[in-house]
Design a protein around this motif. Structure first.
Motif, short mmCIF file in Angstrom:
data_model
loop_
_atom_site.label_atom_id
_atom_site.label_comp_id
_atom_site.label_asym_id
_atom_site.label_seq_id
_atom_site.Cartn_x
_atom_site.Cartn_y
_atom_site.Cartn_z
N GLU A 156 40.81 -16.70 -89.93
CA GLU A 156 39.31 -16.32 -89.48
C GLU A 156 39.02 -15.04 -90.39
O GLU A 156 37.82 -15.00 -91.14
CB GLU A 156 39.21 -15.77 -88.20
CG GLU A 156 37.97 -15.36 -87.59
CD GLU A 156 37.76 -15.23 -86.15
OE1 GLU A 156 36.59 -14.27 -85.85
OE2 GLU A 156 38.60 -15.55 -85.66
N GLY A 160 38.89 -17.44 -93.78
CA GLY A 160 37.66 -17.86 -93.32
C GLY A 160 36.45 -17.12 -93.94
O GLY A 160 35.47 -17.67 -94.24
N LYS A 164 33.33 -18.22 -96.34
CA LYS A 164 32.16 -18.42 -96.16
C LYS A 164 31.18 -17.53 -97.08
O LYS A 164 30.25 -17.89 -97.52
CB LYS A 164 31.87 -17.61 -94.65
CG LYS A 164 32.46 -18.26 -93.59
CD LYS A 164 32.20 -17.47 -92.16
CE LYS A 164 32.90 -18.23 -91.02
NZ LYS A 164 32.92 -17.12 -89.71
N TYR A 176 34.58 -24.62 -99.32
CA TYR A 176 34.50 -24.32 -97.91
C TYR A 176 35.24 -25.16 -96.86
O TYR A 176 36.03 -24.95 -96.14
CB TYR A 176 33.02 -24.02 -97.72
CG TYR A 176 32.80 -23.68 -96.23
CD1 TYR A 176 33.23 -22.38 -95.65
CD2 TYR A 176 32.72 -24.54 -95.30
CE1 TYR A 176 32.96 -22.11 -94.31
CE2 TYR A 176 32.41 -24.18 -94.11
CZ TYR A 176 32.64 -23.06 -93.46
OH TYR A 176 32.44 -22.76 -92.02
N GLU A 177 34.71 -26.52 -97.08
CA GLU A 177 35.28 -27.55 -96.24
C GLU A 177 36.71 -27.73 -96.36
O GLU A 177 37.49 -27.90 -95.51
CB GLU A 177 34.55 -28.71 -96.66
CG GLU A 177 32.97 -28.46 -95.97
CD GLU A 177 32.17 -29.89 -96.63
OE1 GLU A 177 32.61 -30.73 -97.24
OE2 GLU A 177 31.03 -29.53 -96.31
N GLN A 180 38.60 -24.73 -94.56
CA GLN A 180 38.54 -24.94 -93.54
C GLN A 180 39.61 -25.83 -93.01
O GLN A 180 40.18 -25.64 -91.77
CB GLN A 180 37.23 -24.98 -93.04
CG GLN A 180 36.24 -23.98 -92.99
CD GLN A 180 36.63 -22.78 -92.22
OE1 GLN A 180 37.36 -22.76 -91.40
NE2 GLN A 180 35.82 -21.78 -92.39
N ARG A 181 39.73 -26.73 -93.59
CA ARG A 181 40.60 -27.86 -93.04
C ARG A 181 42.21 -27.26 -93.23
O ARG A 181 42.81 -27.38 -92.38
CB ARG A 181 40.60 -29.08 -94.10
CG ARG A 181 39.67 -30.06 -93.66
CD ARG A 181 39.53 -31.33 -94.66
NE ARG A 181 40.82 -32.03 -94.92
CZ ARG A 181 40.96 -32.51 -96.16
NH1 ARG A 181 40.18 -32.71 -96.96
NH2 ARG A 181 41.91 -33.34 -96.19
N VAL A 183 43.05 -24.09 -93.00
CA VAL A 183 42.82 -22.85 -91.87
C VAL A 183 43.47 -23.68 -90.68
O VAL A 183 44.10 -22.88 -89.86
CB VAL A 183 41.61 -22.27 -92.03
CG1 VAL A 183 41.76 -21.34 -90.55
CG2 VAL A 183 41.19 -21.30 -92.99
N LYS A 184 42.75 -24.80 -90.44
CA LYS A 184 43.11 -25.28 -89.01
C LYS A 184 44.59 -26.07 -89.05
O LYS A 184 44.88 -26.39 -88.01
CB LYS A 184 42.04 -26.47 -89.01
CG LYS A 184 40.63 -25.77 -88.70
CD LYS A 184 39.56 -26.97 -88.58
CE LYS A 184 38.21 -26.28 -88.22
NZ LYS A 184 37.09 -27.26 -88.36
#
Length: 299
Positions: A156, A160, A164, A176-177, A180-181, A183-184
């Motif tokens: 985050e 993250g 952003k 970004y997309e 985020q994948r 990060v998860k």
């Protein structure tokens, strides 16, 4: 030369009172910084290092001072001792710290590795991952809100946040997309790993590593927080750490399973920051790391 007295000068006032000096004999410019102006104040009680910024308030230097103070208090690796942070009457801010006479080289890599590991081992936090204040990485804000879970904190407040910024600054939805994948799905990279909140310098590249006149390593210009010790190597692509550095480091802080698989994850934060600070020249390196991890993890 004796510098003439200046009215309403908080730097001079501190040096001539709490700095235990009676006379400032010389003020000279010190090169190397790209964000702040740096000066050396020579006095009859020794020298002081002073940084000023005419456009930014004292919060940036307060974060630096707290980081330097935390590292100094571990009594491990040498850092400049911070003395005073304040506002300039004409706007902006300043920090006064110990002046360290640098040697001719960056010092012994083996000693640097040992001393850095000793700092990581000594500097621990019962509050978890984060720091008492937000600070900056370069000139980018670095969010240090306390968290008990390292994966959540790093996902985050490190990756993250930078993702952003890239979307806001460049409209870069692709990085970004995909980011985020990652990060998860990065949890498996930390299987069988014990992550303790260690005090990190946070921005350890060659420009922030030196040695004193006795050859002992010195680190400066930190972006401190408490995090996974391996995150300290995130700037290794421009730090010049060699084999003797790592072998000495791991004698004090043993290498954990999967270290090599996580190295690029920690470099990614700094590549993203360089992308946000300096432009598209760093985008391909960041995207390459993200793509490699997505292939490995298959989210």
């Amino acid at each position: 030369m004796t510098v003439a007295a200046m009215s309403n000068d908080p730097i001079r006032e501190w040096i001539l009172s709490e700095g235990n000096s009676t006379q400032i004999t010389r003020i000279s410019s010190v090169g190397g910084g790209c964000i702040n102006l740096a000066s050396r104040y020579d006095t009859d009680a020794g020298s002081f290092f002073v940084k000023t910024n005419r456009s930014i308030g004292p919060s940036m230097f307060e974060g630096e001072a707290l980081g330097l103070g935390a590292m100094y208090d571990t009594r491990t690796i040498r850092v400049p001792r911070p003395y005073k942070v304040g506002s300039l009457p004409t706007g902006g801010s300043f920090i006064i710290m110990e002046f360290i006479e640098f040697g001719v080289s960056r010092g012994d890599q083996s000693v640097l590795g040992t001393k850095l590991a000793e700092m990581h081992k000594a500097g621990k936090s019962e509050k978890g991952f984060g720091f008492d204040v937000n600070n900056t990485i370069g000139s980018t804000p670095q969010i240090n809100r306390w968290a008990s879970d390292w994966i959540q904190f790093y996902g985050e407040h490190r990756l993250g946040y930078q993702l952003k910024l890239a979307r806001e600054q460049y409209g870069d939805n692709s990085i970004y997309e995909k980011g985020q994948r990652l990060v998860k799905s990065m949890g498996p990279l930390f299987e069988d790993v014990v992550v303790e909140p260690c005090l990190l310098h946070g921005d350890l590249w060659s420009g922030n590593i030196s040695s004193d006149k006795n050859g002992k390593p010195v680190i400066l210009d930190p972006a401190c927080y408490y995090g996974h010790n391996e995150a300290e190597f995130g700037m290794s692509w421009c730090a010049g750490f060699g084999g003797s550095f790592y072998s000495s480091y791991f004698k004090v802080m043993p290498k954990q399973p999967g270290f090599e698989k996580r190295r690029d994850l920690y470099m990614l934060y700094h590549y993203l920051n360089h992308y946000n600070l300096f432009g598209s020249g760093y985008r391909s390196s960041a995207m390459s790391i993200i793509d490699d991890y997505l292939r490995m993890l298959k989210p």
